[in-house]
Every structure is written in C-alpha cells, then in structure tokens.
Design a protein around this motif. Structure first.
Motif, PDB file in Angstrom:
ATOM      1  N   MET A 172      -1.964 -10.661  16.669  1.00  0.00           N
ATOM      2  CA  MET A 172      -2.828 -11.380  15.731  1.00  0.00           C
ATOM      3  C   MET A 172      -4.050 -10.544  15.359  1.00  0.00           C
ATOM      4  SD  MET A 172      -2.574 -15.362  16.980  1.00  0.00           S
ATOM      5  CE  MET A 172      -2.568 -15.106  18.754  1.00  0.00           C
ATOM      6  N   ALA A 173      -4.593  -9.837  16.322  1.00  0.00           N
ATOM      7  CA  ALA A 173      -5.741  -8.972  16.042  1.00  0.00           C
ATOM      8  C   ALA A 173      -5.348  -7.835  15.098  1.00  0.00           C
ATOM      9  CB  ALA A 173      -6.300  -8.413  17.346  1.00  0.00           C
ATOM     10  N   ASP A 174      -4.157  -7.267  15.320  1.00  0.00           N
ATOM     11  CA  ASP A 174      -3.661  -6.219  14.426  1.00  0.00           C
ATOM     12  C   ASP A 174      -3.463  -6.756  13.012  1.00  0.00           C
ATOM     13  OD1 ASP A 174      -3.687  -4.396  16.465  1.00  0.00           O
ATOM     14  OD2 ASP A 174      -1.555  -4.571  16.923  1.00  0.00           O
ATOM     15  N   TYR A 175      -3.028  -8.012  12.921  1.00  0.00           N
ATOM     16  CA  TYR A 175      -2.810  -8.670  11.633  1.00  0.00           C
ATOM     17  C   TYR A 175      -4.099  -8.636  10.799  1.00  0.00           C
ATOM     18  CZ  TYR A 175      -1.173 -12.444   8.479  1.00  0.00           C
ATOM     19  OH  TYR A 175      -0.799 -13.190   7.387  1.00  0.00           O
ATOM     20  N   LEU A 176      -5.244  -8.787  11.491  1.00  0.00           N
ATOM     21  CA  LEU A 176      -6.537  -8.806  10.806  1.00  0.00           C
ATOM     22  C   LEU A 176      -7.296  -7.491  10.916  1.00  0.00           C
ATOM     23  CD1 LEU A 176      -7.868 -12.353  11.791  1.00  0.00           C
ATOM     24  CD2 LEU A 176      -6.541 -11.681   9.792  1.00  0.00           C
ATOM     25  N   ARG A 177      -6.724  -6.539  11.676  1.00  0.00           N
ATOM     26  CA  ARG A 177      -7.358  -5.247  11.884  1.00  0.00           C
ATOM     27  C   ARG A 177      -8.731  -5.383  12.537  1.00  0.00           C
ATOM     28  NH1 ARG A 177      -5.778  -1.973   6.278  1.00  0.00           N
ATOM     29  NH2 ARG A 177      -3.514  -2.202   6.503  1.00  0.00           N
ATOM     30  N   ILE A 178      -8.784  -6.227  13.571  1.00  0.00           N
ATOM     31  CA  ILE A 178     -10.000  -6.394  14.351  1.00  0.00           C
ATOM     32  C   ILE A 178      -9.632  -6.341  15.827  1.00  0.00           C
ATOM     33  CG2 ILE A 178     -11.210  -7.728  12.588  1.00  0.00           C
ATOM     34  CD1 ILE A 178     -10.453 -10.252  14.042  1.00  0.00           C
ATOM     35  N   SER A 179     -10.617  -6.323  16.705  1.00  0.00           N
ATOM     36  CA  SER A 179     -10.334  -6.252  18.136  1.00  0.00           C
ATOM     37  C   SER A 179      -9.892  -7.607  18.661  1.00  0.00           C
ATOM     38  CB  SER A 179     -11.582  -5.791  18.889  1.00  0.00           C
ATOM     39  OG  SER A 179     -12.558  -6.815  18.898  1.00  0.00           O
ATOM     40  N   PRO A 180      -9.060  -7.635  19.716  1.00  0.00           N
ATOM     41  CA  PRO A 180      -8.613  -8.908  20.295  1.00  0.00           C
ATOM     42  C   PRO A 180      -9.775  -9.797  20.731  1.00  0.00           C
ATOM     43  CG  PRO A 180      -7.260  -7.111  21.112  1.00  0.00           C
ATOM     44  CD  PRO A 180      -8.382  -6.482  20.351  1.00  0.00           C
ATOM     45  N   GLY A 181     -10.794  -9.210  21.344  1.00  0.00           N
ATOM     46  CA  GLY A 181     -11.934 -10.007  21.795  1.00  0.00           C
ATOM     47  C   GLY A 181     -12.677 -10.658  20.647  1.00  0.00           C
ATOM     48  N   TYR A 182     -12.872  -9.894  19.569  1.00  0.00           N
ATOM     49  CA  TYR A 182     -13.564 -10.432  18.402  1.00  0.00           C
ATOM     50  C   TYR A 182     -12.738 -11.531  17.742  1.00  0.00           C
ATOM     51  CZ  TYR A 182     -16.127 -10.505  13.971  1.00  0.00           C
ATOM     52  OH  TYR A 182     -16.856 -10.895  12.872  1.00  0.00           O
ATOM     53  N   LEU A 183     -11.421 -11.339  17.684  1.00  0.00           N
ATOM     54  CA  LEU A 183     -10.542 -12.359  17.114  1.00  0.00           C
ATOM     55  C   LEU A 183     -10.699 -13.676  17.868  1.00  0.00           C
ATOM     56  CD1 LEU A 183      -8.154 -13.498  15.464  1.00  0.00           C
ATOM     57  CD2 LEU A 183      -6.644 -12.516  17.195  1.00  0.00           C
ATOM     58  N   GLN A 184     -10.624 -13.629  19.196  1.00  0.00           N
ATOM     59  CA  GLN A 184     -10.709 -14.864  19.977  1.00  0.00           C
ATOM     60  C   GLN A 184     -12.037 -15.572  19.749  1.00  0.00           C
ATOM     61  OE1 GLN A 184      -8.721 -14.604  24.079  1.00  0.00           O
ATOM     62  NE2 GLN A 184      -9.107 -12.437  23.615  1.00  0.00           N
ATOM     63  N   ASN A 185     -13.086 -14.811  19.590  1.00  0.00           N
ATOM     64  CA  ASN A 185     -14.410 -15.388  19.383  1.00  0.00           C
ATOM     65  C   ASN A 185     -14.512 -16.099  18.036  1.00  0.00           C
ATOM     66  OD1 ASN A 185     -17.186 -15.916  19.801  1.00  0.00           O
ATOM     67  ND2 ASN A 185     -17.740 -14.051  18.716  1.00  0.00           N
ATOM     68  N   ILE A 186     -14.139 -15.416  16.960  1.00  0.00           N
ATOM     69  CA  ILE A 186     -14.330 -16.001  15.626  1.00  0.00           C
ATOM     70  C   ILE A 186     -13.288 -17.064  15.305  1.00  0.00           C
ATOM     71  CG2 ILE A 186     -15.513 -13.951  14.764  1.00  0.00           C
ATOM     72  CD1 ILE A 186     -12.963 -13.145  13.317  1.00  0.00           C
ATOM     73  N   TYR A 187     -12.082 -16.954  15.885  1.00  0.00           N
ATOM     74  CA  TYR A 187     -11.043 -17.954  15.635  1.00  0.00           C
ATOM     75  C   TYR A 187     -11.477 -19.305  16.198  1.00  0.00           C
ATOM     76  CZ  TYR A 187      -6.228 -19.533  14.773  1.00  0.00           C
ATOM     77  OH  TYR A 187      -5.113 -20.195  14.296  1.00  0.00           O
ATOM     78  N   LYS A 188     -11.976 -19.289  17.436  1.00  0.00           N
ATOM     79  CA  LYS A 188     -12.421 -20.543  18.068  1.00  0.00           C
ATOM     80  C   LYS A 188     -13.589 -21.149  17.298  1.00  0.00           C
ATOM     81  CE  LYS A 188     -12.474 -23.551  21.515  1.00  0.00           C
ATOM     82  NZ  LYS A 188     -12.687 -23.134  22.915  1.00  0.00           N
ATOM     83  N   LYS A 189     -14.498 -20.318  16.822  1.00  0.00           N
ATOM     84  CA  LYS A 189     -15.632 -20.822  16.052  1.00  0.00           C
ATOM     85  C   LYS A 189     -15.175 -21.426  14.723  1.00  0.00           C
ATOM     86  CE  LYS A 189     -19.322 -17.861  17.882  1.00  0.00           C
ATOM     87  NZ  LYS A 189     -20.302 -16.782  17.562  1.00  0.00           N
ATOM     88  N   ALA A 190     -14.168 -20.827  14.109  1.00  0.00           N
ATOM     89  CA  ALA A 190     -13.718 -21.280  12.791  1.00  0.00           C
ATOM     90  C   ALA A 190     -12.927 -22.578  12.860  1.00  0.00           C
ATOM     91  CB  ALA A 190     -12.878 -20.196  12.123  1.00  0.00           C
ATOM     92  N   PHE A 191     -12.050 -22.702  13.864  1.00  0.00           N
ATOM     93  CA  PHE A 191     -11.101 -23.824  13.875  1.00  0.00           C
ATOM     94  C   PHE A 191     -11.228 -24.757  15.077  1.00  0.00           C
ATOM     95  CE2 PHE A 191      -8.783 -20.264  11.684  1.00  0.00           C
ATOM     96  CZ  PHE A 191      -8.982 -20.757  10.400  1.00  0.00           C
ATOM     97  N   GLY A 192     -12.125 -24.432  16.015  1.00  0.00           N
ATOM     98  CA  GLY A 192     -12.314 -25.303  17.158  1.00  0.00           C
ATOM     99  C   GLY A 192     -11.204 -25.256  18.178  1.00  0.00           C
ATOM    100  N   ILE A 193     -10.343 -24.249  18.091  1.00  0.00           N
ATOM    101  CA  ILE A 193      -9.235 -24.076  19.017  1.00  0.00           C
ATOM    102  C   ILE A 193      -8.978 -22.577  19.153  1.00  0.00           C
ATOM    103  CG2 ILE A 193      -7.494 -24.251  17.175  1.00  0.00           C
ATOM    104  CD1 ILE A 193      -5.628 -25.616  19.176  1.00  0.00           C
ATOM    105  N   SER A 194      -8.564 -22.140  20.335  1.00  0.00           N
ATOM    106  CA  SER A 194      -8.283 -20.716  20.504  1.00  0.00           C
ATOM    107  C   SER A 194      -7.005 -20.348  19.757  1.00  0.00           C
ATOM    108  CB  SER A 194      -8.138 -20.367  21.986  1.00  0.00           C
ATOM    109  OG  SER A 194      -6.914 -20.858  22.499  1.00  0.00           O
TER     110      SER A 194
END
Length: 254
Positions: A172-194
C-alpha cells in the motif's frame, strides 16, 4: 424537480479562458479539475483543483484559467427544490470536494440523462441531483482536505473493490510512493481506521456475502478473500463478527 439547461463533463479550455457574467440568469454549479481563479467577496483568488462552487440566480459569476489549460464539469439549471435553494452550501465561494471522482461520475450520468429522452428522465435527474448535493454537503462539512487525501481515497477504493488481493502495508505504501510508517499515520487520520484493519474489514464483509449466497466451502471462501491460511481467516472472522464462520453460515442459512 430540477430543469437542466446545459451540462458538460471534462470541458477543456485554453489558458486565456474567462467567464464574466455580472448577473447570472440561472443556477450554476462548477466543479474544477485544474486550478482556477474565482472572484470571491470582491477579490480575485486562486483555488486548487477539485473545488466546487455554486452560484444562485442573479449572482455575479467570474472565474478564469490560471495555468496552461482549464478543465471543469459544469451544469446550468433551474430549480425550486429547498435542498438546493435553502442549502447551507456557500453561494459563490469554492470549497474542496472530498470525492471528486464520485461527483464526476454523477455528472457523466446527468449528461446522459439530459441528452436522451428516456421514460424516467425527470425522476432519474432528480435522484442524481439529490445524490450530487448530498456529496457536496459531505465535502463542505469535512475539514482540512489536503492533496494527499485524494491518493488515499483511491487506495481505499482499490482495497474495498478488491479485498481478495494481497494487501500489505509495504504494498500500500508503494502504491502511494510513501513510507509505510507515514502511510499508517495519515490513513488513520483520514478515515478513522488503520489501513490493515480496513483490509480485514473489507475481506470479512466479502466473506459474509459468499457464505450467505454461495455454496463454496469455507476454505474456498478464505482463499477468494485473500487468506492463505484458513485458520487465520476463521480467527479474524470471529474477531469481527463474534461467531465462527461455520456457525455464521448455519444461522444465515437457517
């Protein structure tokens, strides 16, 4: 009901495009796909792509391109529907859309319904208008929509439409070209779920449908839902539903 005078999708203009109407005649809704400048509260201001702006009749309309080209969806219409005329949406002030792809699909359907005289044209247009304005309201009340949000939304749609794929945090992180840690952080903030909980939830939701409406074995369903290990599937199914898959199927069939 709403009467459409004209509606277009993906209308592309050159860099010198400009709309200047001192006093409009009808309702006008514009959704931008590129940045543009709008006249708002006596000033010309630049707004990013994926903005919507609603003009009421007799209101001044002024906007123009601010890049090498300008693209938008737009519709000019008449209506006496309170959900539009008394809408809490701002008039003549752009706001960001939280799901521009969804709104664009509604515009495409409005173009089709407007251009073809089908039997249920009026009621279909009415349903599409109501859905579109629901989406506009959802966007308007959502705070702080950042450009990265749209990429996250595309990822989430991909997950929910294809939960049986092999989804990992790294993929999923590769899909967005970002780091895995950053993905988990912003995804939870955006949708309220990991992101992984979203994957699991989508898989179990699909598994429930298969168990109710198909005759496949639990092992076959687990595989179709992206699980390589049936015991792991059974554990996660029970965690989310409260009961094991066999018991769920028995109750559902009963």
């Amino acid at each position: 009901m709403a009467f459409i005078h004209y509606v277009e999708c993906n209308t592309t203009h050159s860099s010198n495009f400009e709309i200047d109407v001192p006093m409009g005649f009808h309702w006008l809704l514009v959704i931008t796909k590129t940045p543009a400048q709008f006249w708002v509260n006596g000033h010309l201001k630049e707004y990013p792509a994926h903005c919507a702006i609603l003009y009421r009749p007799t209101q001044k309309v002024y906007y123009r391109a601010c890049a090498d080209h300008y693209v938008n969806d737009w519709i000019r219409f008449e209506t006496n529907e309170p959900y539009i005329t008394e809408s809490p949406l701002p008039f003549g002030v752009p706001f960001l859309l939280d799901d521009p792809d969804y709104c664009h699909k509604l515009f495409e359907l409005l173009v089709t319904e407007h251009n073809f005289n089908r039997g249920y044209k009026e009621s279909s247009i009415d349903c599409l208008f109501r859905t579109l304005f629901n989406k506009l309201l959802e966007s308007y009340i959502q705070d702080d929509i950042k450009p990265q949000y749209y990429n996250l939304l595309r990822l989430r749609n991909a997950i929910q439409n294809n939960p049986g794929e092999y989804w990992s945090i790294s993929k999923m992180a590769d899909y967005l070209r970002i780091s895995p840690g950053y993905l988990q952080n912003i995804y939870k903030k955006a949708f309220g779920i990991s992101c992984m909980d979203d994957v699991i939830s989508s898989r179990i939701r699909l598994a429930r449908e298969y168990m109710i409406h198909s005759h496949q074995s639990i092992a076959e369903i687990a595989t179709r839902c992206g699980y390589q290990n049936v015991e792991h599937f059974c554990r996660q199914f029970k965690q989310l539903t409260g009961i094991p898959p066999k018991k769920f199927r028995k109750h559902a069939k009963g």
